[in-house]
Enzyme design. Sequence first.
Site, PDB file in Angstrom:
ATOM      1  N   ASP A  10       0.854  -1.187   0.000  1.00 15.72           N
ATOM      2  CA  ASP A  10       0.000   0.000   0.000  1.00 15.72           C
ATOM      3  C   ASP A  10       0.890   1.237   0.000  1.00 15.72           C
ATOM      4  O   ASP A  10       1.606   1.500   0.967  1.00 15.72           O
ATOM      5  CB  ASP A  10      -0.906  -0.020   1.237  1.00 15.72           C
ATOM      6  CG  ASP A  10      -2.014   1.022   1.165  1.00 15.72           C
ATOM      7  OD1 ASP A  10      -2.092   1.732   0.146  1.00 15.72           O
ATOM      8  OD2 ASP A  10      -2.804   1.119   2.121  1.00 15.72           O
ATOM      9  N   ASP A 105      -2.781   2.502  -6.104  1.00 18.42           N
ATOM     10  CA  ASP A 105      -1.759   2.569  -5.056  1.00 18.42           C
ATOM     11  C   ASP A 105      -1.697   1.360  -4.145  1.00 18.42           C
ATOM     12  O   ASP A 105      -0.997   1.402  -3.131  1.00 18.42           O
ATOM     13  CB  ASP A 105      -1.965   3.829  -4.216  1.00 18.42           C
ATOM     14  CG  ASP A 105      -3.319   3.856  -3.524  1.00 18.42           C
ATOM     15  OD1 ASP A 105      -4.178   3.016  -3.855  1.00 18.42           O
ATOM     16  OD2 ASP A 105      -3.526   4.714  -2.655  1.00 18.42           O
ATOM     17  N   GLU A 106      -2.381   0.286  -4.470  1.00 17.09           N
ATOM     18  CA  GLU A 106      -2.271  -0.895  -3.609  1.00 17.09           C
ATOM     19  C   GLU A 106      -2.504  -2.175  -4.406  1.00 17.09           C
ATOM     20  O   GLU A 106      -3.195  -2.182  -5.416  1.00 17.09           O
ATOM     21  CB  GLU A 106      -3.236  -0.825  -2.428  1.00 17.09           C
ATOM     22  CG  GLU A 106      -4.690  -0.776  -2.810  1.00 17.09           C
ATOM     23  CD  GLU A 106      -5.606  -0.801  -1.593  1.00 17.09           C
ATOM     24  OE1 GLU A 106      -5.317  -1.543  -0.633  1.00 17.09           O
ATOM     25  OE2 GLU A 106      -6.628  -0.083  -1.620  1.00 17.09           O
TER      26      GLU A 106
END
Length: 355
Positions: A10, A105-106
């Site tokens: 993350d 983003d993860e």
Amino acid sequence: MKQRKIIHIDMDAFYVSVEIRDNPSLADKPVAVGGSRTSRGVLSTCNYIARQYGVRSAMPTSIALQKCPSLILVPGRMEVYKSVSAKVREILERYTDTIEPLSLDEAYLDVSNCNLFEGSATLIAKDICHTIYKELKLTASAGVAPIKYLAKVASDLNKPNGIYVIPPRDVDLFIDSMELKKIPGVGKVTNEKLLAENLRFGRDIKASSLEYLISRYGKLGHLLWERCSGIDDRPLITSRIRKSVGVERTFPEDIFDISILKKILFQKLLPELKKRSEKHLEDRSISKIGVKIKFSDFHQTTREFATDRLDNSILSELLDEAFSRGNGKRVRLLGVHIGLSPNKKNAEQISFEWC
């Protein structure tokens, strides 16, 4: 059965971290991406300094500025974030091909068959975070666990720029003391219902019977029982089929006139929706249409109708029904969307790309 090794990566405050990296003068200041001091909107994300003031992602800009008057607002640069995200993806692919992206983003990684660092998932996670910082000058946090959802829970426990590991021997103990609201899928409303029955931790679910949980909560009850029993055999999904396409707009000032809302719906939002939907409708068809309204008090409602076409008369009726639910409240946001049917025969699967 071989023990799985799952990592959840993350990126830390991704959008705003990219902005600070590209503009070092923003370092050590409260910064947020999105919103404006002169118009309405919500924040996309904010850095950890801003969070110390109580500022949060998805918070209305006006409230964020009340909490932190010195907050620096930066306009978003989505193409830049997508480009950086693609570079992160390239780094992750050096460790495994089994990657499930959740957003820009993860992502989950299954490193069960990775032989780097003698197969140590902990060392692999550390090296991933180190490489991301070395090459992109951005930090990421990681969660490592033998169970998929626990890896995601763990990645949030040592932020920013940290790693949290749940080894197999500690899974039961960790779940016992884990708050149920940490489980992906348990939202605020659901958690409040659970708390009303004194169900706060994993151990509380373990003390309940599966039969009772299903009778009280249905599918959610079964899910809670599985998760708190350490069961999550879901494979990582390396591609997804898009289920819907939508557009929405937050207004500079709240709107009370339904005729103005309909004008915005049909003259502005609908043309944009049709344009966005074109590529998806080459091999797919519409399964439903819907209208979303967010009122001045931030409560929102959605009305949908099953159909295979964008029907203006149906959309008008849906807007009327959604608007009436406000009982006279003004409207701050209006959205319209379509649901997409499963792929037609012989149509190629639409990949869910990292960027």
